[in-house]
Write a protein that holds these residues in place. Structure first.
Motif, PDB file in Angstrom:
ATOM      1  N   SER A 288       1.507  12.535  -9.319  1.00 17.62           N
ATOM      2  CA  SER A 288       1.609  11.136  -9.759  1.00 17.62           C
ATOM      3  C   SER A 288       1.071  10.213  -8.692  1.00 17.62           C
ATOM      4  CB  SER A 288       3.075  10.787 -10.045  1.00 17.62           C
ATOM      5  OG  SER A 288       3.239   9.392 -10.242  1.00 17.62           O
ATOM      6  N   ILE A 289       0.451   9.110  -9.111  1.00 17.22           N
ATOM      7  CA  ILE A 289      -0.029   8.119  -8.151  1.00 17.22           C
ATOM      8  C   ILE A 289       1.144   7.480  -7.407  1.00 17.22           C
ATOM      9  CG2 ILE A 289      -0.013   6.120  -9.692  1.00 17.22           C
ATOM     10  CD1 ILE A 289      -2.671   7.080  -7.043  1.00 17.22           C
ATOM     11  N   LYS A 290       2.355   7.621  -7.942  1.00 17.20           N
ATOM     12  CA  LYS A 290       3.532   7.080  -7.275  1.00 17.20           C
ATOM     13  C   LYS A 290       3.771   7.740  -5.916  1.00 17.20           C
ATOM     14  CE  LYS A 290       7.277   6.400  -9.784  1.00 17.20           C
ATOM     15  NZ  LYS A 290       7.586   4.960  -9.596  1.00 17.20           N
ATOM     16  N   VAL A 291       3.153   8.892  -5.668  1.00 17.82           N
ATOM     17  CA  VAL A 291       3.230   9.502  -4.344  1.00 17.82           C
ATOM     18  C   VAL A 291       2.583   8.573  -3.306  1.00 17.82           C
ATOM     19  CG1 VAL A 291       2.430  11.432  -2.909  1.00 17.82           C
ATOM     20  CG2 VAL A 291       3.347  11.865  -5.198  1.00 17.82           C
ATOM     21  N   ASN A 292       1.535   7.862  -3.700  1.00 19.06           N
ATOM     22  CA  ASN A 292       0.882   6.910  -2.800  1.00 19.06           C
ATOM     23  C   ASN A 292       1.735   5.672  -2.557  1.00 19.06           C
ATOM     24  OD1 ASN A 292      -1.467   8.507  -3.998  1.00 19.06           O
ATOM     25  ND2 ASN A 292      -2.502   7.322  -2.411  1.00 19.06           N
ATOM     26  N   GLY A 293       2.526   5.281  -3.566  1.00 14.47           N
ATOM     27  CA  GLY A 293       3.333   4.072  -3.471  1.00 14.47           C
ATOM     28  C   GLY A 293       3.437   3.389  -4.819  1.00 14.47           C
ATOM     29  N   GLU A 294       4.032   2.223  -4.831  1.00 17.60           N
ATOM     30  CA  GLU A 294       4.305   1.519  -6.083  1.00 17.60           C
ATOM     31  C   GLU A 294       3.309   0.405  -6.381  1.00 17.60           C
ATOM     32  OE1 GLU A 294       6.561   2.207  -8.371  1.00 17.60           O
ATOM     33  OE2 GLU A 294       7.433   3.883  -7.246  1.00 17.60           O
ATOM     34  N   THR A 295       2.613  -0.090  -5.376  1.00 19.08           N
ATOM     35  CA  THR A 295       1.751  -1.246  -5.609  1.00 19.08           C
ATOM     36  C   THR A 295       0.625  -1.299  -4.575  1.00 19.08           C
ATOM     37  OG1 THR A 295       1.706  -3.684  -5.767  1.00 19.08           O
ATOM     38  CG2 THR A 295       3.238  -2.712  -4.177  1.00 19.08           C
ATOM     39  N   THR A 296      -0.495  -1.901  -4.977  1.00 25.04           N
ATOM     40  CA  THR A 296      -1.582  -2.173  -4.037  1.00 25.04           C
ATOM     41  C   THR A 296      -1.765  -3.680  -3.850  1.00 25.04           C
ATOM     42  OG1 THR A 296      -3.219  -2.058  -5.830  1.00 25.04           O
ATOM     43  CG2 THR A 296      -2.820  -0.037  -4.563  1.00 25.04           C
ATOM     44  N   THR A 297      -0.787  -4.457  -4.278  1.00 26.27           N
ATOM     45  CA  THR A 297      -0.850  -5.897  -4.069  1.00 26.27           C
ATOM     46  C   THR A 297      -0.956  -6.197  -2.578  1.00 26.27           C
ATOM     47  OG1 THR A 297       0.494  -6.298  -6.043  1.00 26.27           O
ATOM     48  CG2 THR A 297       0.328  -8.090  -4.455  1.00 26.27           C
ATOM     49  N   GLY A 298      -1.993  -6.916  -2.188  1.00 21.92           N
ATOM     50  CA  GLY A 298      -2.184  -7.283  -0.798  1.00 21.92           C
ATOM     51  C   GLY A 298      -2.794  -6.206   0.070  1.00 21.92           C
ATOM     52  N   ARG A 299      -3.325  -5.142  -0.540  1.00 23.17           N
ATOM     53  CA  ARG A 299      -3.938  -4.070   0.239  1.00 23.17           C
ATOM     54  C   ARG A 299      -5.099  -3.477  -0.546  1.00 23.17           C
ATOM     55  NH1 ARG A 299      -1.772   1.643   0.730  1.00 23.17           N
ATOM     56  NH2 ARG A 299      -3.977   1.952   0.221  1.00 23.17           N
ATOM     57  N   LEU A 300      -5.827  -2.549   0.082  1.00 27.67           N
ATOM     58  CA  LEU A 300      -6.919  -1.865  -0.588  1.00 27.67           C
ATOM     59  C   LEU A 300      -6.379  -0.911  -1.656  1.00 27.67           C
ATOM     60  CD1 LEU A 300      -9.166  -0.990   2.492  1.00 27.67           C
ATOM     61  CD2 LEU A 300      -9.618  -2.747   0.760  1.00 27.67           C
ATOM     62  N   PRO A 301      -7.204  -0.530  -2.632  1.00 19.88           N
ATOM     63  CA  PRO A 301      -6.767   0.455  -3.633  1.00 19.88           C
ATOM     64  C   PRO A 301      -6.339   1.761  -2.978  1.00 19.88           C
ATOM     65  CG  PRO A 301      -8.773  -0.632  -4.365  1.00 19.88           C
ATOM     66  CD  PRO A 301      -8.541  -1.074  -2.948  1.00 19.88           C
ATOM     67  N   PHE A 302      -5.455   2.487  -3.648  1.00 18.45           N
ATOM     68  CA  PHE A 302      -5.015   3.784  -3.160  1.00 18.45           C
ATOM     69  C   PHE A 302      -6.193   4.750  -3.100  1.00 18.45           C
ATOM     70  CE2 PHE A 302      -0.651   2.842  -5.127  1.00 18.45           C
ATOM     71  CZ  PHE A 302      -0.122   2.445  -3.908  1.00 18.45           C
ATOM     72  N   SER A 303      -6.157   5.638  -2.101  1.00 18.43           N
ATOM     73  CA  SER A 303      -7.152   6.702  -2.008  1.00 18.43           C
ATOM     74  C   SER A 303      -6.444   8.011  -1.704  1.00 18.43           C
ATOM     75  CB  SER A 303      -8.179   6.390  -0.914  1.00 18.43           C
ATOM     76  OG  SER A 303      -7.610   6.551   0.373  1.00 18.43           O
ATOM     77  N   SER A 304      -7.152   9.106  -1.882  1.00 20.23           N
ATOM     78  CA  SER A 304      -6.552  10.422  -1.666  1.00 20.23           C
ATOM     79  C   SER A 304      -6.274  10.697  -0.196  1.00 20.23           C
ATOM     80  CB  SER A 304      -7.456  11.514  -2.235  1.00 20.23           C
ATOM     81  OG  SER A 304      -8.742  11.453  -1.639  1.00 20.23           O
ATOM     82  N   SER A 305      -6.876   9.917   0.703  1.00 21.60           N
ATOM     83  CA  SER A 305      -6.659  10.117   2.137  1.00 21.60           C
ATOM     84  C   SER A 305      -5.466   9.322   2.669  1.00 21.60           C
ATOM     85  CB  SER A 305      -7.919   9.729   2.922  1.00 21.60           C
ATOM     86  OG  SER A 305      -8.231   8.360   2.721  1.00 21.60           O
ATOM     87  N   ASP A 306      -4.855   8.489   1.829  1.00 16.87           N
ATOM     88  CA  ASP A 306      -3.681   7.724   2.257  1.00 16.87           C
ATOM     89  C   ASP A 306      -2.521   8.659   2.577  1.00 16.87           C
ATOM     90  OD1 ASP A 306      -5.011   5.352   1.789  1.00 16.87           O
ATOM     91  OD2 ASP A 306      -4.120   5.034  -0.185  1.00 16.87           O
ATOM     92  N   LEU A 307      -1.712   8.273   3.547  1.00 17.77           N
ATOM     93  CA  LEU A 307      -0.476   8.994   3.792  1.00 17.77           C
ATOM     94  C   LEU A 307       0.489   8.741   2.634  1.00 17.77           C
ATOM     95  CD1 LEU A 307       0.112   8.275   7.594  1.00 17.77           C
ATOM     96  CD2 LEU A 307      -0.659  10.416   6.551  1.00 17.77           C
ATOM     97  N   PRO A 308       1.213   9.757   2.185  1.00 18.33           N
ATOM     98  CA  PRO A 308       2.168   9.566   1.089  1.00 18.33           C
ATOM     99  C   PRO A 308       3.186   8.475   1.432  1.00 18.33           C
ATOM    100  CG  PRO A 308       1.855  11.897   1.518  1.00 18.33           C
ATOM    101  CD  PRO A 308       1.167  11.159   2.632  1.00 18.33           C
ATOM    102  N   SER A 309       3.550   7.693   0.423  1.00 18.41           N
ATOM    103  CA  SER A 309       4.538   6.638   0.623  1.00 18.41           C
ATOM    104  C   SER A 309       5.430   6.519  -0.615  1.00 18.41           C
ATOM    105  CB  SER A 309       3.837   5.302   0.913  1.00 18.41           C
ATOM    106  OG  SER A 309       4.782   4.295   1.202  1.00 18.41           O
TER     107      SER A 309
END
Length: 311
Positions: free
Chosen positions: A109-130
């Motif tokens: 799930s994209i929720k592994v990246n986090g809940e929102t990209t408001t105020g930041r760049l779009p999620f990518s596969s290299s992001d640390l899980p959040s």
């Protein structure tokens, strides 16, 4: 020709995966809580299982089964997600290794990246899980466990993190949006100009076919979407257009709408309707040579028309 086991085939995503792969000529085995047919295996995330013998003829497992909403208040929520989405996933993968299965495709799930990209760049596969809740944490733990197992055993693991999945037969949040847009009264979403990524079920299943056979897909995390982010106002206008609804949008300031939702105790609704959640799929497209076969407009039209035919 590959023999593929698909879990979660009683659900929207799993049943769509099974149908897509059947049309492509794969030999499909499904899982059921109570298996009754020759091409079914008995499998329940909440119960012990031993499928090693049955998996010896399987080349690829596509694991879409998951607990998303906890309905049993007798068991702690964290424990339910942990056992079903993490522990059962790793146990299935370990049994797959023992049986000689070559590849394990995990629908995360994209929720592994986090809940929102408001105020930041779009999620990518290299992001640390959040992960922010028990569900997304269980998915993140399963991802790590699978990649660790791959490194130790040689099992090929493909991890897919989709955003909200929609299409004919969808339920829950997206179905509620369609129902709302089809009602003949004004809706206060005209000034909401956020950006959110979605993925049409037929785009997801098309990508899963790539995940089954592409050599470069193994042992990586892949983000996918329709590659056409929409605002809440754009989404509602498309649904209204394709359903011939008499509803229309009017403008109230987005900040006022958010504050009002929070005053009413609906902070989560405000985030879903007004917040950003964008997914960057450039890496997926470049490495695997994949582009979504359906545009967002085609996908929403197909979804709305299917919804109308049933209601």
């Amino acid at each position: 020709m590959k023999n593929i086991l698909v879990t979660g085939t009683t659900g929207f995503i799993g049943s769509s995966i099974r149908s897509k792969l059947c049309t492509l000529g794969y030999q499909i085995v499904s899982t059921q809580r109570n298996a009754n047919y020759a091409n079914e295996l008995e499998f329940d995330l909440k119960k012990p299982f031993n499928l090693v013998e049955q998996l010896k003829n399987i080349d690829v497992i596509i694991h879409s089964a998951a607990i998303v909403h906890v309905m049993d208040n007798k068991i702690p929520i964290d424990e339910t997600y942990q056992k079903a989405n993490y522990e059962a996933t790793i146990e299935l993968a370990q049994q797959a290794v023992e049986a000689g299965v070559k590849r394990f495709v995990f629908i995360s799930s994209i929720k592994v990246n986090g809940e929102t990209t408001t105020g930041r760049l779009p999620f990518s596969s290299s992001d640390l899980p959040s992960p922010k809740d028990a569900y997304s944490l269980s998915k993140a733990q399963a991802e790590k466990g699978l990649l660790d197992l791959a490194a130790k055993t040689g099992l090929e693991v493909v991890i897919i993190r989709p955003p909200l999945v929609y299409g004919p037969g969808v339920k829950a949040n997206f179905a509620n949006l369609v129902k709302l847009a089809m009602r003949s009264f004004p809706l206060p979403f005209g000034a909401i100009n956020n950006k959110r990524s979605f993925v049409f079920i037929d785009n997801l299943t098309d990508f899963i076919n790539i995940a089954v056979y592409h050599p470069a897909a193994a042992n990586h995390i892949w983000l996918i979407s329709d590659d056409d982010d929409l605002s809440t106002s754009q989404l509602f206008r498309l649904i209204i257009q394709y359903s011939n609804s008499k509803a229309f949008l009017f403008n109230i300031p987005q900040d006022f709408f958010v504050r009002l939702c929070r005053l009413l105790g609906k902070k989560n609704i405000a985030e879903r309707l007004c917040g950003d959640l964008q997914v960057d799929i450039k890496h997926t497209k470049e490495v695997l040579g994949w582009t979504p076969p359906y545009t967002a407009q085609q996908a929403i039209k197909k979804t709305v028309l299917s919804f109308i035919s049933k209601y």
